[in-house]
Design a protein around this motif. Structure first.
Motif, mmCIF file in Angstrom:
data_model
loop_
_atom_site.group_PDB
_atom_site.id
_atom_site.type_symbol
_atom_site.label_atom_id
_atom_site.label_comp_id
_atom_site.label_asym_id
_atom_site.label_seq_id
_atom_site.Cartn_x
_atom_site.Cartn_y
_atom_site.Cartn_z
ATOM 1 N N ASP A 77 0.828 -1.200 0.000
ATOM 2 C CA ASP A 77 0.000 0.000 0.000
ATOM 3 C C ASP A 77 0.865 1.253 0.000
ATOM 4 O O ASP A 77 2.068 1.194 -0.225
ATOM 5 N N PHE A 78 0.232 2.394 0.262
ATOM 6 C CA PHE A 78 0.923 3.684 0.232
ATOM 7 C C PHE A 78 1.360 4.147 1.625
ATOM 8 O O PHE A 78 1.540 5.341 1.848
ATOM 9 N N GLY A 79 1.530 3.228 2.556
ATOM 10 C CA GLY A 79 1.836 3.617 3.926
ATOM 11 C C GLY A 79 3.237 4.168 4.124
ATOM 12 O O GLY A 79 3.510 4.789 5.156
ATOM 13 N N ARG A 137 -0.861 10.311 -2.862
ATOM 14 C CA ARG A 137 -0.795 8.959 -2.294
ATOM 15 C C ARG A 137 -1.081 8.954 -0.792
ATOM 16 O O ARG A 137 -1.692 8.006 -0.272
ATOM 17 N N ARG A 138 -0.676 9.997 -0.086
ATOM 18 C CA ARG A 138 -1.007 10.052 1.344
ATOM 19 C C ARG A 138 -2.509 10.168 1.540
ATOM 20 O O ARG A 138 -3.091 9.546 2.444
ATOM 21 N N LEU A 139 -3.168 10.949 0.695
ATOM 22 C CA LEU A 139 -4.627 11.069 0.772
ATOM 23 C C LEU A 139 -5.294 9.734 0.492
ATOM 24 O O LEU A 139 -6.198 9.291 1.226
ATOM 25 N N THR A 189 -7.464 3.142 4.293
ATOM 26 C CA THR A 189 -7.316 2.486 5.593
ATOM 27 C C THR A 189 -8.400 2.930 6.571
ATOM 28 O O THR A 189 -8.320 2.627 7.763
ATOM 29 N N SER A 190 -9.402 3.629 6.080
ATOM 30 C CA SER A 190 -10.571 3.995 6.880
ATOM 31 C C SER A 190 -11.739 3.100 6.482
ATOM 32 O O SER A 190 -11.972 2.859 5.291
ATOM 33 N N GLY A 191 -12.460 2.599 7.461
ATOM 34 C CA GLY A 191 -13.583 1.714 7.152
ATOM 35 C C GLY A 191 -13.088 0.345 6.718
ATOM 36 O O GLY A 191 -12.074 -0.167 7.193
ATOM 37 N N ARG A 192 -13.788 -0.266 5.779
ATOM 38 C CA ARG A 192 -13.435 -1.599 5.311
ATOM 39 C C ARG A 192 -12.181 -1.539 4.443
ATOM 40 O O ARG A 192 -12.119 -0.791 3.479
ATOM 41 N N VAL A 193 -11.182 -2.351 4.779
ATOM 42 C CA VAL A 193 -9.900 -2.347 4.071
ATOM 43 C C VAL A 193 -9.869 -3.479 3.050
ATOM 44 O O VAL A 193 -10.229 -4.628 3.364
#
Length: 515
Positions: free
Chosen positions: A133-135, A467-469, A475-479
């Protein structure tokens, strides 16, 4: 087996591409290290061609790997950092070979980010070790802010022997599945040649070496860094950035920790060599060794405490010089090429060696075809470009390596200019010498002409913000993770009482073959 398009008299060779992680060429016996033991790689090097001065295109995992697979500089494909996507529309080595009739398979890590986890691989045998992911997006808007995923010196402080680790588990799985795949490929009815990639984690930190490889080395004989750590007041811009990013005083590191980390690293390199040996043994047992081209490299190097620096993320040779050994059909044995070459050259070279017609999509590559220099033809003429756009900085850093000269440049900072023929340890920055003002000015003009550095910086920052957005949202709600999940169907691999009317699964794999 289908014939090549460019060389119709020779069947297309199989390809085994082995990619280690963070393995510096300077830590290998075939590149001059007096202590490290890699018998399998050394035998391979004696039977093939060794590129003595091979460089990655970026001293960071994902950008380096994307450049290797596409033959394009990271800036041309948006591969800025370890959380960058490789665009699905960019052809890779796998796309070109697959279109030319190859099977393509990946075992191990490739650090793909995003929803496309194949990029031309027909099969993938393992998940990745790193998140997809973009983490891990850097933040050039706040370059001094320490991110929780940044490197620290914990790997150095805790270095030593181990009996089990996550890296060992992963590399054992990837290597076992690669060997298993070779046996299945030989037993299958699929007539196509193959490209099999094995990519493992080691010798990337943490510096945790399997005990039996640790015991290969006398601890007191482990060499220490040639160039000591630089006092804070004397550090150059690179040193200041690196220290600020991963050496913040949490993990004091002295001679004891440095020696243990280097000892562990050398042992991990020897472990990697054993993994290579398992694959080479499988090729020989299956009768595939004469028909298979073997390429061994690494995504980047490791500073290993030189100048007090660790890991990568700079353009000193410890971080950017990588092993590159090639052996197999059409490759001259015992040849050593001293001119600088790049990972970017690998794609056009392999297309040439396999006789694969170059598609129009590959006509504007940044790499060069080195095949003539590997077969006793024209000598290689070396020039290498490099880019870094990741964490620890707030603007692009670029490199030109030509002949014996290395030039590293970033706007607003002191440039680095080294004559590696006279100064192989890069101790004397000629950019500080008034007598070098004219060459320095010419190289600066050349860099400013090759790259639009301000536009590139703006593109990097814009990409980071987007990408941060996206990461915050996903990663909010259902992943719904992008991480690759390998699939398998044991019903066709083992004995079953249903739907198994094919060949005996044991007889098809058994060696030696049963008449």
């Amino acid at each position: 087996m289908p014939l090549t398009q460019g060389r119709p008299s020779r069947p297309q060779p199989n390809i085994l591409l082995v990619v280690f992680d963070q393995m510096s060429a300077l830590a290998l016996p075939d590149y001059g290290h007096p202590l490290v033991r890699t018998p399998h790689l050394s035998r391979l090097a004696a039977r093939g061609t060794v590129f003595e001065r091979a460089y990655c295109a970026s001293p960071l995992c994902s950008p380096s790997r994307y450049a290797l697979l596409t033959g394009l500089l990271p800036s041309r494909i948006g591969a800025y950092d370890n959380a960058s996507e490789l665009p699905s529309g960019v052809p890779t080595l796998m796309h070109h070979l697959r279109a030319a009739g190859y099977r393509t398979c990946l075992a191990g890590k490739m650090d793909f980010t995003g929803a496309d986890q194949l990029h031309g691989y027909e099969e993938r045998l393992t998940t990745d070790l790193s998140p997809s992911d973009f983490g891990w997006v850097p933040d050039w808007d706040h370059p001094d802010q320490v991110q929780p995923w940044f490197h620290t010196l914990q790997s150095v402080a805790e270095a030593g022997p181990c009996d089990y680790s996550l890296s060992l588990q992963y590399d054992e799985e990837a290597t076992f599945k690669a060997v298993q795949w070779l046996h299945k490929a030989k037993a299958s009815a699929d007539p196509r040649p193959f490209l099999l990639t094995l990519s493992v984690m080691q010798p990337h930190d943490p510096y945790q070496a399997l005990r039996r490889f640790w015991d290969l080395y006398d601890h007191d004989s482990i060499d220490m860094p040639v160039l000591p750590a630089v006092p804070a007041a004397m550090r150059d811009p690179v040193g200041r950035r690196m220290y600020a990013m991963y050496d913040r005083g949490e993990f004091p590191v002295g001679e004891i920790e440095i020696r243990r980390a280097r000892h562990a690293y050398y042992a991990m390199v020897s472990y990697c060599d054993e993994l290579l040996g398992r694959l080479l043994a499988a090729l020989a047992a299956l009768g595939l060794d004469r028909d298979t081209m073997v390429i061994v490299t690494s995504d980047h190097g490791d500073m290993l405490g030189e100048r007090g620096l660790w890991y990568k993320m700079n353009f000193f040779d410890g971080a950017v010089r990588v092993p590159l050994v090639m052996q197999g059909p059409g490759i001259e044995a015992g040849r050593r090429i001293a001119e600088p070459v790049s990972h970017l050259d690998l794609l056009p070279t392999l297309l040439s060696l396999t006789g694969t017609a170059v598609d129009a999509s590959a006509a504007n590559l940044d790499g060069r075809d080195l095949s003539s220099g590997m077969t006793g033809g024209l000598p290689v003429r070396g020039e290498v470009l490099g880019e870094y756009m990741g964490e620890g900085y707030d603007r692009p850093v670029v490199m030109i390596r030509r002949g014996a000269q290395k030039f590293v440049y970033s706007r607003g900072e002191l440039a680095q200019l080294y004559d590696l023929g006279e100064d192989p340890r890069e101790e004397h920055n000629l950019a500080l010498n008034p007598a070098e003002a004219a060459p320095l000015r010419n190289l600066t003009d050349e860099v400013e002409g090759r790259w639009d550095l301000e536009a590139l910086r703006n593109a990097v920052i814009g990409s980071q913000r987007r990408r941060r957005l996206v990461h915050r949202a996903l990663t909010s709600g259902r992943v719904a993770p992008w991480d690759y999940e390998p699939r398998s169907d044991p019903s066709h691999e083992y004995y079953r009482n249903y739907g198994n009317d094919g060949p005996d699964p044991d007889r098809s794999l058994r060696l030696p073959r049963i008449p």
